[in-house]
Scaffold this motif. Structure first.
Motif, mmCIF file in Angstrom:
data_model
loop_
_atom_site.group_PDB
_atom_site.id
_atom_site.type_symbol
_atom_site.label_atom_id
_atom_site.label_comp_id
_atom_site.label_asym_id
_atom_site.label_seq_id
_atom_site.Cartn_x
_atom_site.Cartn_y
_atom_site.Cartn_z
ATOM 1 N N THR A 211 0.859 -1.203 0.058
ATOM 2 C CA THR A 211 -0.135 0.074 -0.119
ATOM 3 C C THR A 211 0.876 1.129 0.147
ATOM 4 N N ALA A 212 2.012 1.240 0.817
ATOM 5 C CA ALA A 212 2.901 2.508 0.640
ATOM 6 C C ALA A 212 3.454 2.583 -0.635
ATOM 7 N N LYS A 213 3.807 1.503 -1.161
ATOM 8 C CA LYS A 213 4.212 1.748 -2.808
ATOM 9 C C LYS A 213 3.237 2.411 -3.602
ATOM 10 N N VAL A 214 2.008 2.113 -3.487
ATOM 11 C CA VAL A 214 0.851 2.750 -4.162
ATOM 12 C C VAL A 214 0.887 4.264 -3.673
ATOM 13 N N LYS A 215 0.971 4.476 -2.720
ATOM 14 C CA LYS A 215 0.611 6.176 -1.840
ATOM 15 C C LYS A 215 2.013 6.823 -2.702
ATOM 16 N N THR A 248 18.209 4.163 -3.565
ATOM 17 C CA THR A 248 18.596 2.641 -3.650
ATOM 18 C C THR A 248 20.504 2.748 -3.875
ATOM 19 N N LYS A 249 20.751 3.695 -4.291
ATOM 20 C CA LYS A 249 22.113 3.791 -4.264
ATOM 21 C C LYS A 249 22.802 4.284 -3.138
ATOM 22 N N THR A 250 22.568 5.355 -2.405
ATOM 23 C CA THR A 250 23.143 5.801 -1.022
ATOM 24 C C THR A 250 22.533 5.169 0.103
ATOM 25 N N LEU A 251 21.182 4.788 -0.086
ATOM 26 C CA LEU A 251 20.528 4.232 1.151
ATOM 27 C C LEU A 251 20.064 5.451 1.971
ATOM 28 N N LYS A 252 20.169 6.710 1.679
ATOM 29 C CA LYS A 252 20.134 7.808 2.527
ATOM 30 C C LYS A 252 18.225 7.830 2.267
ATOM 31 N N PHE A 266 12.060 0.394 3.283
ATOM 32 C CA PHE A 266 12.738 -0.576 4.067
ATOM 33 C C PHE A 266 11.845 -0.465 5.578
ATOM 34 N N ILE A 267 11.799 -1.819 5.939
ATOM 35 C CA ILE A 267 10.886 -1.674 7.335
ATOM 36 C C ILE A 267 11.633 -2.821 8.407
ATOM 37 N N ILE A 277 12.781 -8.187 8.990
ATOM 38 C CA ILE A 277 12.947 -6.900 8.103
ATOM 39 C C ILE A 277 12.319 -7.289 6.888
ATOM 40 N N ASP A 278 12.001 -6.275 5.789
ATOM 41 C CA ASP A 278 11.542 -6.517 4.658
ATOM 42 C C ASP A 278 11.769 -5.179 3.733
ATOM 43 N N ASN A 279 11.393 -5.212 2.498
ATOM 44 C CA ASN A 279 11.684 -4.093 1.664
ATOM 45 C C ASN A 279 10.954 -4.356 0.661
ATOM 46 N N ILE A 280 10.763 -3.065 -0.385
ATOM 47 C CA ILE A 280 9.915 -2.929 -1.664
ATOM 48 C C ILE A 280 10.450 -2.007 -2.732
ATOM 49 N N ALA A 281 10.696 -2.439 -4.021
ATOM 50 C CA ALA A 281 11.034 -1.491 -4.601
ATOM 51 C C ALA A 281 9.880 -0.372 -5.064
ATOM 52 N N LEU A 282 10.052 0.864 -5.065
ATOM 53 C CA LEU A 282 8.815 1.704 -5.118
ATOM 54 C C LEU A 282 8.749 2.292 -6.675
ATOM 55 N N ASN A 283 9.691 2.253 -7.382
ATOM 56 C CA ASN A 283 9.806 2.788 -8.707
ATOM 57 C C ASN A 283 10.871 2.179 -9.697
#
Length: 283
Positions: A211-215, A248-252, A266-267, A277-283
């Motif tokens: 859902t965060a990805k959609v938002k 995704t490159k700097t992780l900042k 990232f969560i 832990i988990d993560n998802i690509a957003l774009n």
């Protein structure tokens, strides 16, 4: 399947492969294998003649010593699982701590250009020095052409890529997609320790990420982060440690979105005393 417990043995076996012009990939693990690990091994087998799988619970990457003690050690079960993938193309390296560290079980200090200070680095003191130490050591022992890592530990993957680049280690790092349980929970050896009612609650993590990805398509990173924090604040069982949208490159953490950059969410969540832990690509 051949199982080696000493680095001299695996080094001899690797030299023999090289002498026959055979390519070997590498899948480093801490054991307690599951289908996510097997997916890495299967991927490696499609690209190499042989695959070395290490099974080693590395003490230098645990900031919480209780976590080290509780970490499952299931070598016989692990070997049985690996045999379901291949009986003759997998070499297992299952050493003791002394065999790897030769009596000096301490981490090197690494500079990963700041990657080590983001996300997990803020919550797990010294963790990535421990990761860098063991991965560099295993690369020196196993000498693979390719090494395979899951994207569930995306920050670790980025740091290992940086390790290889900065130390001129001749191995190609290959990231593999997150392998999920049917309910969406990212597969982890820790999942076996979840109490039933917590296990039932954990699909909420991936559902929230999706859902965060959609938002994120229409809202700012700060608005999405606020929404996620509110969702977990209302959850009875799951406790949010952090949710971060990062480059995704700097992780900042991202402050302002740019179409020229790639982002990932990232969560980290506690289900009772189990940290997930988990993560998802957003774009």
């Amino acid at each position: 399947m051949t199982v080696f417990s000493q680095k001299k043995q695996i080094e001899t076996a690797v030299d023999a492969l090289k002498g026959k012009q055979l390519r070997h990939g590498f899948v480093p693990t801490m054991g307690a294998l599951h289908q996510g690990h097997l997916a890495l091994v299967k991927k490696a087998l499609t690209e190499n003649d042989k695959v070395v799988v290490s099974i080693f619970v590395n003490p230098t990457q645990f900031d919480n010593k209780d976590d080290l003690v509780k970490y499952p050690r299931t070598l016989e079960d692990d070997l049985a699982l690996l045999k379901t993938v291949s009986k003759d193309k997998i070499l297992v390296y299952a050493p003791t701590v002394d065999d790897v560290y030769e009596g000096n079980t301490v981490s090197q200090s690494f500079d990963f250009d700041g990657l080590e200070f983001e996300m997990e680095g803020k919550f797990r003191n010294g963790h990535f020095d421990g990761v860098g130490t063991i991965v560099k050591r295993l690369f020196e022992i196993v000498k693979p052409q390719r090494a395979y890592f899951g994207e569930k530990d995306y920050q670790q993957l980025a740091i290992i890529e940086k390790l290889v680049d900065k130390h001129n280690i001749p191995v190609k790092i290959i990231g593999c997609p997150i392998y999920r349980e049917p309910n969406g929970l990212a597969m982890s050896s820790r999942n076996t320790r979840l109490k039933p009612h917590y296990k039932k609650a954990t699909p909420f993590i991936y559902k929230t990420l999706k859902t965060a990805k959609v938002k994120f398509g229409t809202k700012s990173a700060s608005k999405v982060t606020e929404w996620v924090e509110n969702q977990f604040a209302k959850h009875e069982l799951l406790k949010l440690e952090y949710f971060i949208i990062a480059d995704t490159k700097t992780l900042k953490p991202v402050k302002r979105k740019s179409e020229k950059r790639a982002y990932r969410a990232f969560i980290a969540v506690y289900a009772d005393d189990i940290r997930l832990i988990d993560n998802i690509a957003l774009n």
